[in-house]
Enzyme design. Structure first.
Site, PDB file in Angstrom:
ATOM      1  NE  ARG A   1       7.121   0.603   4.650  1.00  0.00           N
ATOM      2  CZ  ARG A   1       5.910   0.064   4.732  1.00  0.00           C
ATOM      3  NH1 ARG A   1       5.753  -1.230   4.522  1.00  0.00           N
ATOM      4  NH2 ARG A   1       4.862   0.791   5.015  1.00  0.00           N
TER       5      ARG A   1
ATOM      6  NE  ARG B   1      -1.518  -2.327   2.773  1.00  0.00           N
ATOM      7  CZ  ARG B   1      -1.613  -3.617   2.395  1.00  0.00           C
ATOM      8  NH1 ARG B   1      -2.672  -4.037   1.794  1.00  0.00           N
ATOM      9  NH2 ARG B   1      -0.641  -4.474   2.660  1.00  0.00           N
ATOM     10  CB  THR B   2       3.490   2.548   2.245  1.00  0.00           C
ATOM     11  OG1 THR B   2       2.769   2.017   3.344  1.00  0.00           O
ATOM     12  CG2 THR B   2       4.018   3.919   2.600  1.00  0.00           C
TER      13      THR B   2
ATOM     14  CG  HIS C   1       3.755   3.744   8.583  1.00  0.00           C
ATOM     15  ND1 HIS C   1       3.868   4.607   7.510  1.00  0.00           N
ATOM     16  CD2 HIS C   1       3.318   2.566   8.066  1.00  0.00           C
ATOM     17  CE1 HIS C   1       3.528   3.968   6.403  1.00  0.00           C
ATOM     18  NE2 HIS C   1       3.198   2.733   6.714  1.00  0.00           N
TER      19      HIS C   1
ATOM     20  CE  LYS D   1      28.853  -2.803  -7.403  1.00  0.00           C
ATOM     21  NZ  LYS D   1      28.792  -1.673  -8.347  1.00  0.00           N
TER      22      LYS D   1
HETATM   23  N1   CP Z   1      -0.093  -0.083   5.938  1.00  0.00           N
HETATM   24  C1   CP Z   1       1.053  -0.355   5.295  1.00  0.00           C
HETATM   25  O1   CP Z   1       2.076   0.243   5.598  1.00  0.00           O
HETATM   26  O2   CP Z   1       0.951  -1.281   4.308  1.00  0.00           O
HETATM   27  P1   CP Z   1       2.187  -1.787   3.432  1.00  0.00           P
HETATM   28  O3   CP Z   1       3.143  -2.452   4.376  1.00  0.00           O
HETATM   29  O4   CP Z   1       1.595  -2.707   2.428  1.00  0.00           O
HETATM   30  O5   CP Z   1       2.816  -0.568   2.817  1.00  0.00           O
END
Ligand code: CP
Length: 386
Positions: free
Chosen positions: A124, A74-75, A161, A103
């Site tokens: 992420r 999703r993100t 998050h 490397k």
């Molecule tokens: N909610 C969320 O972060 O979903 P993903 O891990 O699929 O990005």
């Protein structure tokens, strides 16, 4: 994780606007309302060709790097879609095995390289606080006269998050903010309910409501980020329902942050514990389910879990039937088909909001990108001129 949630927040801003997005604590209620307004405008403009053409020409000269070294559906995709809506070109590194980190290149060198080619880095990582460190690296580069770009934290370890919290709040805004029958932006699923006795609280905004979080509270970065955002609204109560296990209950840093903000919060280990003289499942205005994040288990955890009855932290039709008729059910997703915290049979209940919630991520992330590149005012002017 034991640090104030507003650590160095001013360093993440420029002239009153966000420069980097690292913590949910950076978002005031006013800014959340502002972003929701921009997201609503983008959503409506996206419904027709002229609006789409306007949006796609706004940032077609910008490029974004999606640096996702932890799995995401999703993100990643909603940020990519948000970039596409505004005309931003995207590229990605998802597997460090395909980069020169194999490397011996450091992550910080990778980030600095990305900043040479792109205008924004959305990242992420399984490493808590890496995005925060990258933001400060960018600030150091800026101070020494080098190229520097905004960093957006798209999930950092078990830490934060913040953009998930944005879409969670936006979903709650669309449910609870209702200015009258002509309000075309509200969640129409609840139209009939707004007139029923016992549902008077539905349309009165996010303040004064009881929000429950259930599942892996200890390792849930989405829980941490959303709870901190909700604590900005007056008179809210937060309920945390987790199996009684040191890994899964709330961690001290969140407990301390909520206590410092004088938020009323309760820690339960069952939906049946009493709040307002009735089982908590019946008392809450919104329920945020989460999965148990077993990917973070250590050998010791797995052994100690054996004694826990996890089914007590899964919804079923009986529990849902006891919830308030308007109380939305949210989940950051993915849900865990093996754990079963939300069985599919609940998906058709009007309170099941999780798929809309995920789609809202695309709109609110578009609004956030518009804010970062300072075209949000342009969008609102165009939208209101139409
Ligand atoms: N909610 C969320 O972060 O979903 P993903 O891990 O699929 O990005």
């Amino acid at each position: 994780l034991n640090r104030p949630t507003k650590a160095k927040t001013p360093e993440l801003e420029r002239s009153g606007r966000l420069r980097h997005v690292i913590f949910s604590g950076q978002f005031s209620v006013d800014l959340l309302e502002e972003l929701a307004g921009v997201a609503d405008a983008i959503r409506k403009l996206s419904k027709h060709r002229s609006g789409q053409d306007f949006l796609i020409n706004l940032l077609h000269h910008k490029r974004a790097m999606l640096y996702f070294t932890q799995p995401s559906t999703r993100t990643f995709l909603s940020f990519m879609a948000a970039c596409q809506i505004l005309g931003i070109t995207c590229n990605e590194v998802r597997d460090p095995q395909t980069s020169s980190e194999t490397k011996g290149e450091t992550r910080f060198d990778s980030i600095r390289m990305f900043s040479s080619y792109f205008d924004l880095i959305i990242m992420r990582s399984p490493i808590a606080r890496l995005a925060e460190s990258c933001a400060y690296l960018m600030n150091d580069l800026e101070r020494s006269g080098n190229r520097s770009v905004p960093i957006v934290n798209a999930g950092s370890g078990a830490d934060q998050h913040p953009t998930q919290a944005l879409l969670d709040i936006y979903t709650l805004q669309r449910t609870f903010n209702f200015s009258g029958p002509n309000d075309s932006e509200h969640n129409s699923r609840f139209d009939d309910l707004r007139r029923l006795p016992g549902c008077e609280n539905l349309s009165k905004g996010l303040a004064g409501k009881t929000y429950a979080f259930c599942g892996d509270i200890g390792r849930g970065r989405t829980v941490r980020s959303l709870a901190l955002l909700l604590s900005n609204y007056p008179d809210v109560r937060l309920v945390f329902i987790a199996p009684n296990h040191p890994t899964l209950v709330m961690r001290d840093d969140l407990r301390q942050a909520l206590a410092a903000k004088n938020v009323r919060f309760y820690e339960f280990d069952s939906f049946e514990q009493q709040l307002d003289g009735r089982p908590v499942i019946e008392a809450l205005d919104a329920l945020y389910m989460t999965r148990i994040q077993r990917e973070h288990d250590t050998g010791d955890d797995a052994e100690r879990y054996a004694a826990l009855d996890f089914s007590r932290y899964c919804l079923d039709m009986d529990l849902v039937s006891r919830m308030k008729p308007y109380a939305p059910i949210l989940h950051p997703f993915p849900r865990d088909q093996h754990f079963g915290e939300i069985p599919q049979e609940i998906d058709n209940d009007p309170r099941a909001m999780y798929f809309r919630q995920a789609r809202n991520g695309m709109w609110i992330r578009s609004a956030l990108l518009a804010h970062l590149f300072d075209v949000d005012g342009q969008i609102l002017r165009y939208f209101h001129r139409e």
